[in-house]
Enzyme design. Sequence first.
Site, PDB file in Angstrom:
ATOM      1  CG  HIS A   3      23.440 -71.004  33.534  1.00  0.00           C
ATOM      2  ND1 HIS A   3      23.789 -71.447  32.276  1.00  0.00           N
ATOM      3  CD2 HIS A   3      23.562 -69.653  33.507  1.00  0.00           C
ATOM      4  CE1 HIS A   3      24.120 -70.418  31.521  1.00  0.00           C
ATOM      5  NE2 HIS A   3      23.993 -69.313  32.246  1.00  0.00           N
ATOM      6  CB  CYS A  14      21.380 -68.457  29.903  1.00  0.00           C
ATOM      7  SG  CYS A  14      21.975 -66.885  30.519  1.00  0.00           S
ATOM      8  CD  GLU A  48      23.454 -75.035  32.859  1.00  0.00           C
ATOM      9  OE1 GLU A  48      22.242 -74.814  33.072  1.00  0.00           O
ATOM     10  OE2 GLU A  48      24.186 -74.238  32.243  1.00  0.00           O
TER      11      GLU A  48
END
Length: 558
Positions: free
Chosen positions: A524, A398, A526
């Site tokens: 993202h 990001c 993650e």
Amino acid sequence: MKQASSPPFGKFEAKIFMTKHIFVTGGVVSSLGKGLTSASIGMLLERRGLTVRMQKLDPYINVDPGTMSPYQHGEVYVLDDGSETDLDLGHYERFTNSPLTRQSNYTTGQIYLSVIEKERRGEFLGKTVQVIPHITNEIKQCIKGIGGDGVDVVITEIGGTVGDIESQPFLEAIRQFAHEFGKENCLFIHLTLVPWLKVAGELKTKPTQHSVGQLRQIGIQPDILICRTERELPNEERAKISLFCNLPQEAVIEERDKDFSIYEVPLSLVEDGLDELCAKRLGLPSATPEIDDWRDLLHRLRNPEAEISIAVVGKYAEHKDAYKSIYEAIDHAGMANHIQIRIGRIRAEAVEREGPERVLAGYDGVLVPGGFGERGIEGKVEAIRWARERKIPFLGICLGMQCAVIEFARNVVGLDGAHSTEFDKNSQHPVIALMDEQQNIVDKGGTMRLGAQIADVKPGTTAMECYQENTISERHRHRWEFNNTYRQQLEASGLVIAATSKNDSLVEIVEVADHPWFVAVQYHPEFKSKPTCSHKLFSGFVKAAAKRISQSQFSPTA
Ligand code: GLN
């Protein structure tokens, strides 16, 4: 809601039962790990063949944590549906398969907003609108809403600590819920602290007694107590807690601090029989949870074949929860590759002050996470330059991707003063610019480009090597984007546009052509990594970092 029928035998018959509810509260102090414990209970029940839903009720007045600083709240966890939620939902997703949606996280702010909107629409005409019954009814509705057909167990975690003024309406609501829904269908689990008092050389049970006392004043008698301790809880103390807190000794469960890994928590709870206790108390079938893969995962964690180090360069390096899912995703990639990873939490400002050669030397990979605000930006750009020029594997996420574009524009293409308009409105080269759809948005809460978005991955890229899929879906949370005016110019200098959004309008992944592993993504990844299924990009990144080490061991000049 279906009525309870004859006792079920075996996994699947459990589904004919009405939804059972487990409420998890916390006492004595905050930060006891209620989220982790709730997630572990969810996982164990799911692995007994039950369908579980997870939910968190947060007592703060913000409508969601999206407008809070990571100092206040830690990471904001984004769901597929675009809701910005509490970081405990990250634990829920990593430990269970419970699908999470907007219904999985409510705050006091949301509850009041909804009640006040109803009042304005005239839904309570003639009435005085009050905490009891209007707010408590709204809370009960949110709890009921997530259960129902096909759901065996709903686990609702109540944020905050018993005794807080803010938590009271939630505690009152769950008390009423059990009263109306039937005590046999509801289970109260209370997590407390049993501190070790050094001077006395003893574990102290009094804070737990007081905390349970407070719950009982509200009308809630916990069925199970989970005691966080740093030492073994001797039988004598267990008996004392059982007597004073009015519950059987087998319902006093010890949860000792885990200094090795949070993924040990469910295994220790199984050993203490917590899942069986919950099942027995709720009339759910007896079963043994299938957790061999989890044991295997811990075995891999304990027996790594190599060790590497990754630097995470961010604004909130010192805050352990600010990049929670990123640290977790790195660990998952380590487990998947049998590699132990030492994570260096590096303050971006330290890179500015001391230079990357001092702060980043010796790291095998560099990761720059997402973020907002100008502080530390130049340090992130410097860290990226270091990784690009020294051919150190790099993953940008990001804001990390936006900084990678700025770095490339400035130092490879030679666009002096290239920047994001988030930080320099009058930049000569605004390589990162506000998205068109964001131009007229004034409100700050829930207005970014949020949630799951589809992107097309280009063949022949590092991203394709990792994903092995043409179309991917990943979660977003941003307002600024790669400025397409600069696409051709940057591509001509060796920046690879490795993925774009569906109609090719937004750049989603950039890579650097002349580099062993340099991937920066606008989203993202993650949030979609699990201990049992590492995210492919994180896995690729860690593999590349490990490869670099093994190559440099053979070649002193590398
Ligand atoms: N501040 C940047 C934006 O809004 C990046 C956001 C992020 O890293 N999540 O676009």
